[in-house]
Design a protein around this motif. Structure first.
Motif, PDB file in Angstrom:
ATOM      1  N   VAL A   1       1.024  -1.284  -0.302  1.00 18.75           N
ATOM      2  CA  VAL A   1      -0.326  -0.093   0.434  1.00 18.75           C
ATOM      3  C   VAL A   1       0.683   1.564   0.053  1.00 18.75           C
ATOM      4  O   VAL A   1       0.950   2.558  -0.715  1.00 18.75           O
ATOM      5  CB  VAL A   1      -1.340   0.077   1.259  1.00 18.75           C
ATOM      6  N   GLU A   2       1.767   0.654   1.043  1.00 18.07           N
ATOM      7  CA  GLU A   2       2.795   2.026   0.626  1.00 18.07           C
ATOM      8  C   GLU A   2       3.186   2.912  -0.575  1.00 18.07           C
ATOM      9  O   GLU A   2       3.535   3.193  -0.833  1.00 18.07           O
ATOM     10  CB  GLU A   2       4.014   2.234   1.957  1.00 18.07           C
ATOM     11  N   LEU A   3       3.640   1.460  -1.688  1.00 13.40           N
ATOM     12  CA  LEU A   3       4.326   1.871  -2.413  1.00 13.40           C
ATOM     13  C   LEU A   3       3.635   2.260  -4.066  1.00 13.40           C
ATOM     14  O   LEU A   3       3.016   3.552  -4.820  1.00 13.40           O
ATOM     15  CB  LEU A   3       4.399  -0.058  -3.159  1.00 13.40           C
ATOM     16  N   LEU A   4       2.326   2.040  -3.544  1.00 13.25           N
ATOM     17  CA  LEU A   4       0.983   1.944  -4.393  1.00 13.25           C
ATOM     18  C   LEU A   4       0.650   3.817  -4.170  1.00 13.25           C
ATOM     19  O   LEU A   4       0.830   4.951  -5.246  1.00 13.25           O
ATOM     20  CB  LEU A   4      -0.442   1.898  -4.437  1.00 13.25           C
ATOM     21  N   LYS A   5       1.164   4.346  -2.706  1.00 13.15           N
ATOM     22  CA  LYS A   5       0.588   6.169  -2.498  1.00 13.15           C
ATOM     23  C   LYS A   5       2.154   6.459  -3.014  1.00 13.15           C
ATOM     24  O   LYS A   5       1.196   7.636  -4.051  1.00 13.15           O
ATOM     25  CB  LYS A   5       0.244   6.085  -1.032  1.00 13.15           C
ATOM     26  N   TYR A   6       2.944   6.253  -2.483  1.00 10.98           N
ATOM     27  CA  TYR A   6       4.414   6.922  -3.900  1.00 10.98           C
ATOM     28  C   TYR A   6       4.516   7.393  -4.863  1.00 10.98           C
ATOM     29  O   TYR A   6       3.870   8.230  -5.279  1.00 10.98           O
ATOM     30  CB  TYR A   6       5.345   5.960  -2.869  1.00 10.98           C
ATOM     31  N   TYR A   7       3.771   6.068  -5.544  1.00  9.32           N
ATOM     32  CA  TYR A   7       3.194   6.063  -7.396  1.00  9.32           C
ATOM     33  C   TYR A   7       2.043   6.423  -7.176  1.00  9.32           C
ATOM     34  O   TYR A   7       1.680   6.361  -8.530  1.00  9.32           O
ATOM     35  CB  TYR A   7       4.004   4.455  -8.296  1.00  9.32           C
ATOM     36  N   ARG A   8       1.120   6.740  -6.600  1.00  8.58           N
ATOM     37  CA  ARG A   8       0.121   7.305  -6.652  1.00  8.58           C
ATOM     38  C   ARG A   8      -1.129   7.095  -7.536  1.00  8.58           C
ATOM     39  O   ARG A   8      -1.287   7.103  -8.647  1.00  8.58           O
ATOM     40  CB  ARG A   8       0.089   8.794  -7.631  1.00  8.58           C
ATOM     41  N   ILE A   9      -0.658   5.547  -7.230  1.00  8.86           N
ATOM     42  CA  ILE A   9      -1.326   4.153  -8.633  1.00  8.86           C
ATOM     43  C   ILE A   9      -3.378   4.092  -7.398  1.00  8.86           C
ATOM     44  O   ILE A   9      -3.274   3.685  -6.427  1.00  8.86           O
ATOM     45  CB  ILE A   9      -0.916   2.829  -8.250  1.00  8.86           C
ATOM     46  N   GLN A  10      -4.201   4.802  -8.211  1.00  9.88           N
ATOM     47  CA  GLN A  10      -5.322   4.630  -7.195  1.00  9.88           C
ATOM     48  C   GLN A  10      -5.977   3.029  -7.587  1.00  9.88           C
ATOM     49  O   GLN A  10      -5.247   2.596  -8.051  1.00  9.88           O
ATOM     50  CB  GLN A  10      -6.727   5.957  -8.356  1.00  9.88           C
ATOM     51  N   THR A  11      -6.595   2.769  -5.849  1.00  9.65           N
ATOM     52  CA  THR A  11      -6.977   1.773  -6.747  1.00  9.65           C
ATOM     53  C   THR A  11      -8.198   1.565  -6.356  1.00  9.65           C
ATOM     54  O   THR A  11      -8.986   0.529  -6.808  1.00  9.65           O
ATOM     55  CB  THR A  11      -6.488   1.014  -5.031  1.00  9.65           C
ATOM     56  N   ALA A  12      -9.339   2.949  -6.086  1.00  8.27           N
ATOM     57  CA  ALA A  12     -11.068   3.017  -5.420  1.00  8.27           C
ATOM     58  C   ALA A  12     -11.592   2.329  -7.402  1.00  8.27           C
ATOM     59  O   ALA A  12     -10.886   3.452  -8.016  1.00  8.27           O
ATOM     60  CB  ALA A  12     -11.355   4.273  -5.724  1.00  8.27           C
ATOM     61  N   GLY A  13     -12.625   1.917  -7.207  1.00  2.00           N
ATOM     62  CA  GLY A  13     -13.789   1.199  -8.617  1.00  2.00           C
ATOM     63  C   GLY A  13     -12.156   0.673  -9.329  1.00  2.00           C
ATOM     64  O   GLY A  13     -12.891   0.204 -10.181  1.00  2.00           O
ATOM     65  N   GLU A  14     -11.085   0.494  -8.688  1.00  2.00           N
ATOM     66  CA  GLU A  14     -10.095   0.115  -9.792  1.00  2.00           C
ATOM     67  C   GLU A  14      -9.918  -1.698  -9.626  1.00  2.00           C
ATOM     68  O   GLU A  14     -10.906  -2.420  -8.638  1.00  2.00           O
ATOM     69  CB  GLU A  14      -8.632  -0.145  -9.463  1.00  2.00           C
ATOM     70  N   GLN A  15     -10.307  -2.885 -10.544  1.00  2.00           N
ATOM     71  CA  GLN A  15     -10.323  -4.186 -10.730  1.00  2.00           C
ATOM     72  C   GLN A  15      -8.920  -4.916  -9.935  1.00  2.00           C
ATOM     73  O   GLN A  15      -8.185  -4.702 -10.627  1.00  2.00           O
ATOM     74  CB  GLN A  15     -10.507  -5.095 -11.210  1.00  2.00           C
ATOM     75  N   VAL A  16      -8.607  -4.903  -8.920  1.00  2.00           N
ATOM     76  CA  VAL A  16      -7.446  -5.509  -8.208  1.00  2.00           C
ATOM     77  C   VAL A  16      -7.609  -7.324  -8.376  1.00  2.00           C
ATOM     78  O   VAL A  16      -8.852  -7.782  -7.062  1.00  2.00           O
ATOM     79  CB  VAL A  16      -7.240  -5.032  -6.578  1.00  2.00           C
ATOM     80  N   VAL A  17      -6.783  -8.483  -8.589  1.00  6.40           N
ATOM     81  CA  VAL A  17      -6.418  -9.378  -8.598  1.00  6.40           C
ATOM     82  C   VAL A  17      -5.583  -9.695  -7.614  1.00  6.40           C
ATOM     83  O   VAL A  17      -4.597 -10.046  -7.943  1.00  6.40           O
ATOM     84  CB  VAL A  17      -6.690 -10.109  -9.631  1.00  6.40           C
ATOM     85  N   ILE A  18      -5.506 -10.629  -6.974  1.00  3.82           N
ATOM     86  CA  ILE A  18      -4.533 -11.670  -6.169  1.00  3.82           C
ATOM     87  C   ILE A  18      -4.353 -12.645  -5.852  1.00  3.82           C
ATOM     88  O   ILE A  18      -5.036 -13.639  -5.878  1.00  3.82           O
ATOM     89  CB  ILE A  18      -4.576 -10.843  -4.327  1.00  3.82           C
ATOM     90  N   VAL A  19      -2.976 -13.036  -6.505  1.00  3.96           N
ATOM     91  CA  VAL A  19      -2.958 -14.370  -6.805  1.00  3.96           C
ATOM     92  C   VAL A  19      -2.369 -15.198  -5.804  1.00  3.96           C
ATOM     93  O   VAL A  19      -1.246 -14.908  -5.538  1.00  3.96           O
ATOM     94  CB  VAL A  19      -2.164 -14.697  -7.929  1.00  3.96           C
ATOM     95  N   ASN A  20      -2.706 -15.337  -4.230  1.00  5.39           N
ATOM     96  CA  ASN A  20      -2.790 -15.101  -3.242  1.00  5.39           C
ATOM     97  C   ASN A  20      -3.441 -15.972  -2.233  1.00  5.39           C
ATOM     98  O   ASN A  20      -4.900 -14.446  -2.003  1.00  5.39           O
ATOM     99  CB  ASN A  20      -1.769 -14.680  -3.120  1.00  5.39           C
ATOM    100  N   ARG A  21      -3.494 -16.542  -1.185  1.00  7.49           N
ATOM    101  CA  ARG A  21      -4.731 -16.325   0.032  1.00  7.49           C
ATOM    102  C   ARG A  21      -4.434 -16.478   1.164  1.00  7.49           C
ATOM    103  O   ARG A  21      -4.608 -17.306   2.169  1.00  7.49           O
ATOM    104  CB  ARG A  21      -6.232 -17.209  -0.532  1.00  7.49           C
ATOM    105  N   SER A  22      -2.654 -16.237   1.413  1.00 13.03           N
ATOM    106  CA  SER A  22      -2.601 -16.710   2.632  1.00 13.03           C
ATOM    107  C   SER A  22      -2.818 -15.374   3.377  1.00 13.03           C
ATOM    108  O   SER A  22      -3.011 -14.661   3.078  1.00 13.03           O
ATOM    109  CB  SER A  22      -0.714 -16.615   2.313  1.00 13.03           C
ATOM    110  N   SER A  23      -2.239 -15.793   4.936  1.00  9.77           N
ATOM    111  CA  SER A  23      -2.417 -14.844   5.910  1.00  9.77           C
ATOM    112  C   SER A  23      -1.566 -14.008   6.124  1.00  9.77           C
ATOM    113  O   SER A  23      -1.063 -12.984   6.907  1.00  9.77           O
ATOM    114  CB  SER A  23      -2.397 -15.639   7.533  1.00  9.77           C
ATOM    115  N   ILE A  24      -0.235 -14.084   5.130  1.00 10.67           N
ATOM    116  CA  ILE A  24       0.762 -13.653   4.816  1.00 10.67           C
ATOM    117  C   ILE A  24       0.632 -12.662   4.319  1.00 10.67           C
ATOM    118  O   ILE A  24       1.291 -11.573   4.240  1.00 10.67           O
ATOM    119  CB  ILE A  24       2.014 -13.790   5.285  1.00 10.67           C
ATOM    120  N   VAL A  25       0.604 -12.758   3.231  1.00  6.75           N
ATOM    121  CA  VAL A  25       0.057 -11.634   1.439  1.00  6.75           C
ATOM    122  C   VAL A  25      -1.232 -11.324   1.404  1.00  6.75           C
ATOM    123  O   VAL A  25      -1.669 -10.617   1.646  1.00  6.75           O
ATOM    124  CB  VAL A  25       0.965 -12.176   0.510  1.00  6.75           C
ATOM    125  N   GLY A  26      -1.652 -12.691   0.984  1.00  5.79           N
ATOM    126  CA  GLY A  26      -2.847 -12.477  -0.163  1.00  5.79           C
ATOM    127  C   GLY A  26      -4.611 -11.588   1.611  1.00  5.79           C
ATOM    128  O   GLY A  26      -5.130 -10.458   0.652  1.00  5.79           O
TER     129      GLY A  26
END
Ligand code: NAP
Length: 295
Positions: free
Chosen positions: A148-173
């Motif tokens: 999330v800090e990386l997205l903020k720094y590079y001003r990559i907006q997430t609102a309304g975007e389709q995010v797909v996460i290939v992972n469901r672990s408790s550490i990452v996904g």
């Protein structure tokens, strides 16, 4: 569909540097002793040895005191629980981190759930998990928090975007999904989780405006999996045997070469998300120090 001429490399370096500088400045100004963290490592897994070394080194750089305790692979869960209980009660320790993965039959979840929430610098215990999903005040797992800090720094907006996460672990996904679903500026995304039972994986990943790869399959995701113009966050890190001094190279899940000129942006491996994981650990340790001192 937008045309992509140059794929932007989203280096983790400047983002991590900014976070570490601010931690260091705050640590220097603290009254009394510096924050202190204990790393618990079980066995001699090469990647775990290297991760703990990197974390200790970074802690020293920002003025945080760290101590590494190493246990044999044969240690029982009861003995590790005793060690955690001792550290929970030790007022000179602010943070406790149990390095994953653990050899079988040790349960990472059982063990991390016994770390006092104030000292749980990885944010993996059930209390922080619950608080995160409630959008409360949690110590957030370092890799998702770093993304999330990386997205903020590079001003990559997430609102309304389709995010797909290939992972469901408790550490990452799961924690990353929780963050990106939050009612916040760098949340409000539409989040899909994929895993090893997902069918037609590429048809789902191709829908992503932001694709997060964390399955540990080196160079497995090329153009066939990625929509043109998508942002690819490559979390995967795998040691692949190589004919060099170390005997291996680190590879991400993205086929970076194939994605050049296709993805809008991509995090490099190494030099991307991994740097942020360590930086956020320092930030969480400082937070834990304040929680332990009731500030
Ligand atoms: P993990 O618990 O093994 O999770 C791997 C995930 O990938 C699981 O959800 C698994 O599905 C899914 N998966 C495996 N094969 C798949 C396939 N063919 N198709 C779709 N999904 C598949 O590992 P982890 O601890 O989350 O770590 C994942 C990767 O990220 C590793 O490469 C690790 O080294 C890296 N990592 C990097 C950082 C960093 O700082 N950059 C931090 C943490 C982890 P199931 O749940 O069904 O098994």
């Amino acid at each position: 569909m937008c045309a992509v001429h140059n794929t932007q490399l989203l280096s983790g370096q400047p983002v991590a540097q900014q976070i570490l500088q601010s931690v260091q400045q705050e640590v220097v100004a603290l009254p009394g002793r510096p924050p202190s963290v204990v790393f618990l490592r079980v066995g001699e897994d090469g990647a775990s040895v290297s991760y703990v070394q990197q974390k200790s080194k970074k802690a020293a750089e920002v003025g945080i005191h760290s101590n590494v305790r190493v246990f044999p692979e044969t240690i029982s869960e009861a003995s590790l629980l005793q060690e955690i209980a001792r550290l929970n009660d030790d007022p000179s320790v602010d943070g406790i981190l149990l390095q994953a993965p653990l050899p079988k039959p040790l349960s990472f979840t059982n063990l991390t759930n016994t770390i006092r929430p104030e000292k749980d610098v990885d944010g993996f215990c059930a209390v922080h998990c619950g608080r995160l999903w409630q959008e409360g005040d949690a110590l957030v797992p370092c890799t998702p928090a770093g993304i999330v800090e990386l997205l903020k720094y590079y001003r990559i907006q997430t609102a309304g975007e389709q995010v797909v996460i290939v992972n469901r672990s408790s550490i990452v996904g799961k924690p990353l999904g929780a963050l990106l679903l939050q009612h916040s500026e760098f949340g409000n995304a539409t989040v899909t989780f994929c895993h090893s039972h997902t069918t037609s994986l590429s048809s789902i990943t191709q829908q992503a405006d932001i694709l997060v790869l964390a399955c540990g399959k080196p160079h497995a995701f090329g153009k066939n999996f990625v929509k043109k113009g998508a942002v690819v966050i490559d979390v995967g890190i795998t040691r692949v045997a190589a004919n060099n001094e170390r005997g291996y190279v680190l590879q991400g899940d993205a086929d970076a070469e194939d994605l050049m000129g296709h993805a809008a942006a991509l995090t490099p491996v190494p030099g991307g998300v991994g740097l942020l994981t360590v930086a956020m650990l320092m930030k969480n340790t400082l937070r834990a120090y304040h929680l332990c001192h009731n500030r």
